[in-house]
Design a protein around this motif. Structure first.
Motif, PDB file in Angstrom:
ATOM      1  N   GLY A 283       1.089   5.962  -3.479  1.00 56.57           N
ATOM      2  CA  GLY A 283       0.870   6.683  -4.727  1.00 56.57           C
ATOM      3  C   GLY A 283       0.344   5.799  -5.837  1.00 56.57           C
ATOM      4  O   GLY A 283      -0.581   6.183  -6.568  1.00 56.57           O
ATOM      5  N   ILE A 284       0.897   4.602  -5.962  1.00 58.95           N
ATOM      6  CA  ILE A 284       0.527   3.748  -7.096  1.00 58.95           C
ATOM      7  C   ILE A 284      -0.793   3.005  -6.858  1.00 58.95           C
ATOM      8  O   ILE A 284      -1.514   2.680  -7.795  1.00 58.95           O
ATOM      9  CB  ILE A 284       1.666   2.762  -7.422  1.00 58.95           C
ATOM     10  N   THR A 285      -1.123   2.757  -5.566  1.00 59.84           N
ATOM     11  CA  THR A 285      -2.380   2.063  -5.255  1.00 59.84           C
ATOM     12  C   THR A 285      -3.535   3.019  -5.026  1.00 59.84           C
ATOM     13  O   THR A 285      -4.700   2.617  -5.085  1.00 59.84           O
ATOM     14  CB  THR A 285      -2.228   1.192  -3.995  1.00 59.84           C
ATOM     15  N   LYS A 286      -3.210   4.280  -4.718  1.00 60.27           N
ATOM     16  CA  LYS A 286      -4.217   5.299  -4.385  1.00 60.27           C
ATOM     17  C   LYS A 286      -4.963   4.966  -3.085  1.00 60.27           C
ATOM     18  O   LYS A 286      -6.079   5.434  -2.857  1.00 60.27           O
ATOM     19  CB  LYS A 286      -5.236   5.476  -5.524  1.00 60.27           C
ATOM     20  N   ALA A 287      -4.359   4.150  -2.246  1.00 62.34           N
ATOM     21  CA  ALA A 287      -4.987   3.785  -0.974  1.00 62.34           C
ATOM     22  C   ALA A 287      -5.108   5.014  -0.074  1.00 62.34           C
ATOM     23  O   ALA A 287      -4.218   5.864  -0.047  1.00 62.34           O
ATOM     24  CB  ALA A 287      -4.180   2.697  -0.273  1.00 62.34           C
ATOM     25  N   GLU A 288      -6.196   5.092   0.672  1.00 63.54           N
ATOM     26  CA  GLU A 288      -6.449   6.255   1.518  1.00 63.54           C
ATOM     27  C   GLU A 288      -6.066   6.019   2.978  1.00 63.54           C
ATOM     28  O   GLU A 288      -5.870   6.967   3.727  1.00 63.54           O
ATOM     29  CB  GLU A 288      -7.931   6.651   1.446  1.00 63.54           C
ATOM     30  N   ASN A 289      -5.972   4.743   3.378  1.00 61.60           N
ATOM     31  CA  ASN A 289      -5.719   4.443   4.785  1.00 61.60           C
ATOM     32  C   ASN A 289      -4.545   3.492   4.939  1.00 61.60           C
ATOM     33  O   ASN A 289      -4.322   2.620   4.096  1.00 61.60           O
ATOM     34  CB  ASN A 289      -6.968   3.816   5.419  1.00 61.60           C
ATOM     35  N   LEU A 290      -3.839   3.661   6.051  1.00 57.60           N
ATOM     36  CA  LEU A 290      -2.648   2.862   6.318  1.00 57.60           C
ATOM     37  C   LEU A 290      -2.713   2.374   7.760  1.00 57.60           C
ATOM     38  O   LEU A 290      -3.037   3.139   8.669  1.00 57.60           O
ATOM     39  CB  LEU A 290      -1.420   3.739   6.088  1.00 57.60           C
ATOM     40  N   TRP A 291      -2.422   1.080   7.943  1.00 61.72           N
ATOM     41  CA  TRP A 291      -2.409   0.500   9.293  1.00 61.72           C
ATOM     42  C   TRP A 291      -1.113  -0.258   9.500  1.00 61.72           C
ATOM     43  O   TRP A 291      -0.777  -1.143   8.718  1.00 61.72           O
ATOM     44  CB  TRP A 291      -3.605  -0.432   9.478  1.00 61.72           C
ATOM     45  N   ALA A 292      -0.378   0.121  10.545  1.00 64.06           N
ATOM     46  CA  ALA A 292       0.866  -0.568  10.918  1.00 64.06           C
ATOM     47  C   ALA A 292       0.615  -1.264  12.254  1.00 64.06           C
ATOM     48  O   ALA A 292       0.707  -0.634  13.318  1.00 64.06           O
ATOM     49  CB  ALA A 292       2.015   0.427  11.027  1.00 64.06           C
ATOM     50  N   PRO A 293       0.268  -2.565  12.235  1.00 64.95           N
ATOM     51  CA  PRO A 293      -0.114  -3.257  13.482  1.00 64.95           C
ATOM     52  C   PRO A 293       1.038  -3.534  14.433  1.00 64.95           C
ATOM     53  O   PRO A 293       0.821  -3.971  15.559  1.00 64.95           O
ATOM     54  CB  PRO A 293      -0.736  -4.564  12.983  1.00 64.95           C
ATOM     55  N   GLY A 294       2.289  -3.304  13.977  1.00 64.18           N
ATOM     56  CA  GLY A 294       3.435  -3.463  14.873  1.00 64.18           C
ATOM     57  C   GLY A 294       3.825  -4.892  15.162  1.00 64.18           C
ATOM     58  O   GLY A 294       4.404  -5.179  16.213  1.00 64.18           O
ATOM     59  N   VAL A 295       3.517  -5.806  14.233  1.00 66.63           N
ATOM     60  CA  VAL A 295       3.883  -7.208  14.438  1.00 66.63           C
ATOM     61  C   VAL A 295       5.277  -7.475  13.864  1.00 66.63           C
ATOM     62  O   VAL A 295       5.785  -6.720  13.041  1.00 66.63           O
ATOM     63  CB  VAL A 295       2.862  -8.155  13.772  1.00 66.63           C
ATOM     64  N   THR A 296       5.868  -8.567  14.313  1.00 69.43           N
ATOM     65  CA  THR A 296       7.191  -8.963  13.823  1.00 69.43           C
ATOM     66  C   THR A 296       7.155 -10.438  13.426  1.00 69.43           C
ATOM     67  O   THR A 296       6.193 -11.157  13.732  1.00 69.43           O
ATOM     68  CB  THR A 296       8.261  -8.781  14.921  1.00 69.43           C
ATOM     69  N   LEU A 297       8.205 -10.877  12.774  1.00 70.51           N
ATOM     70  CA  LEU A 297       8.300 -12.287  12.406  1.00 70.51           C
ATOM     71  C   LEU A 297       8.256 -13.173  13.646  1.00 70.51           C
ATOM     72  O   LEU A 297       7.668 -14.264  13.616  1.00 70.51           O
ATOM     73  CB  LEU A 297       9.591 -12.539  11.617  1.00 70.51           C
ATOM     74  N   CYS A 298       8.850 -12.721  14.736  1.00 74.77           N
ATOM     75  CA  CYS A 298       8.818 -13.504  15.979  1.00 74.77           C
ATOM     76  C   CYS A 298       7.384 -13.777  16.435  1.00 74.77           C
ATOM     77  O   CYS A 298       7.078 -14.862  16.932  1.00 74.77           O
ATOM     78  CB  CYS A 298       9.589 -12.784  17.083  1.00 74.77           C
TER      79      CYS A 298
END
Length: 515
Positions: A283-298
């Motif tokens: 909402g605050i950035t008005k970004a249109e796309n989202l990517w969750a690459p599924g990485v972890t700290l490990c």
């Protein structure tokens, strides 16, 4: 099995995770196993500053099991890191020693900037898409148990980063404290989160456009990965698609959500909080796309180790990100671009020509470069207390990629460029936290910065060219200029004296006048 077997352990705020990897020059980094144990360390730490004996025992039991798994795979090398839940305990030293005595495992504690750097490093090394995405205005949202990190990228460069203490476990604990029902989570979490995000937006967004969000978290990312599995866009959603997912999840009970998305039911409140956080940032950035690459700290731990061992080569310049971050901090505090570029040019020329006698490393060169960029940031607060104000700004500002100790070295180098040097036996509070080796590093880098600063004392960038060489116990600085450098020569002796004390060679100026 060929290559080296490596284990990565993440002691997080809500779970402890182990990943086993096979590393090789041929295949890069290949995951062999992933084991996770849920244990809520963060709720106690964030509330009381300590972890109870029963939870410490449970943590040690889990880590003991992990060690058995590591031995089964023949993992001879490992890295184990604690994050915010460990970082915020009152006595880290005692806890680390207890773990080591009972498991044989050594746990290092990551500073926030180190943790976030490893997190986004794993994206860059694991996904070619990262390079393409960050050419466009992008924000990486790294959601942890205790806090979130928002890092802004533009044209393949990190331009700003900020840590906000509103992680999923911390927010969930607040909801439990106020006895909020899940029906009120959306309203109350949004109210809490937006109060901080609005400040972030005023400081960093302004007229800036953000097109993409890259999400790193333990709850929403796995679910998005499952929903989009089998498609050409795994982990990718539009703003509208994500809002639809949130609406569906909020309309059914925890048991049904857990069944539908194949996740533990106790994780549902945290999934919901993480989703609300992401919604607020969309909402605050008005970004249109989202990517969750599924990485972890490990993943980040393994990739950094593999990179150091030359099993893989990063497609992204992380050093450039550190430099870019320092440049933007300088801009924020009204630093002069021409001044920092001149100082950097002179200082690095001296560094490069004294490597054989200094014993300093390539990493130390980077710290000097950052120090030249931030050398006078304190003038934004006070022209009189420039050294102390610069030190406080640097120690209070996140520089993604630098450890807390490295940031302390940079802050001291900048301070001692303006203030009298405190020797190791002085008992100074600025020196007290440094090891003997770190103290020597501060002294050597300060000596170089002081000489560079003396050559541009009037801030007029008088030198068209600077060449440095070491001859007969002298650091010969050849300069070409048609300008009057009476002031520079007159003020040089004082600054050169400290360099001679540290390096045992005398800096001298040789001037060649341009016609």
């Amino acid at each position: 099995m060929t290559g080296e077997v490596f284990a990565a352990i993440d002691v997080g705020s809500y779970e402890i995770a182990l990943k086993i990897f096979e590393l090789s020059a041929k295949n890069g980094v290949r995951e062999l196993d992933h084991v996770r144990h849920r244990i809520d360390l963060g709720s106690e730490t964030y509330a009381t500053g300590r972890i109870s004996g029963s939870r410490v025992d449970e943590m040690i039991r889990i880590l003991g099991e992990f060690k058995s798994i590591m031995n089964g795979y023949g993992a001879r090398r490992y890295k184990a890191y604690g994050t915010s839940a460990i970082r915020e305990t009152r006595d880290i030293v005692i806890l680390k020693e207890l773990i080591h005595q009972r498991t044989g495992l050594h746990i290092d504690v990551l500073s926030n900037s180190e943790q976030r750097f490893l997190d986004y490093k794993s994206i860059a090394l694991k996904h070619e898409m990262f390079q393409e995405i960050i050419k466009r205005p992008t924000a990486i949202i790294d959601i942890g148990g205790g806090s979130i990190q928002i890092s802004l990228f533009e044209k393949d460069a990190l331009i700003a980063t900020q840590n906000l203490k509103m992680g999923v476990l911390r927010l969930h604990t607040i909801m439990q404290t106020v006895q909020a029902t899940r029906a009120r989570y959306l309203e109350l979490v949004t109210e809490l989160v937006n109060s901080q995000l609005s400040v972030f937006a005023k400081m960093y967004l302004k007229d800036r456009t953000v097109e993409n969000l890259i999400i790193i978290d333990d709850y929403v990312s796995p679910v998005l990965g499952r929903i989009t599995a089998g498609t050409d866009h795994v982990g990718i959603a539009t703003r509208q698609e994500f809002s639809g997912f949130m609406d569906k999840a909020s309309g059914i009970n925890n048991a049904d959500v857990a069944k539908r998305f194949n996740i533990p039911e106790e994780n549902i409140p945290l999934l919901y909080v993480s989703g609300i956080l992401i919604n607020c940032i969309l909402g605050i950035t008005k970004a249109e796309n989202l990517w969750a690459p599924g990485v972890t700290l490990c993943d980040g731990i393994a990739y950094e180790y593999a990179e150091k061992k030359n099993f893989i080569k990063s497609p992204h310049s992380f050093e450039h990100d550190i430099i870019s971050c320092a440049q933007n901090i300088s801009k924020r505090y009204m630093g002069s671009k021409s001044r920092r570029e001149t100082l950097q040019h002179i200082a690095l020329a001296i560094f490069d020509n004294t490597k054989k006698i200094s014993g300093l490393s390539k990493r130390d060169r980077l710290l000097l470069q950052v120090a030249t960029m931030l050398h006078d940031c304190g003038k934004y607060i006070s022209m009189v207390n420039l050294g102390d104000c610069s030190y406080n700004i640097i120690m209070s500002t996140e520089i993604i990629g630098l450890s807390h100790k490295e940031r302390e070295i940079v802050a001291n180098v900048v301070r001692y460029n303006h203030e009298g040097f405190d020797y190791y036996s002085s008992g100074s509070s600025y020196i007290k936290g440094l090891s003997y080796e770190e103290y020597l590093k501060v002294a050597k880098l300060t000596a170089i910065l002081r000489v560079a600063n003396a050559l541009d004392r009037t801030h007029k960038q008088k030198f068209k060219d600077v060449k440095v060489s070491v001859k007969d116990r002298q650091l010969v600085i050849n300069i070409d200029t048609r300008d009057d450098i009476t002031l520079e020569k007159g003020l040089f002796t004082n600054r050169a004296a400290f360099f001679e004390e540290v390096y045992g060679i005398t800096p001298v100026i040789r001037q060649k006048r341009l016609l």
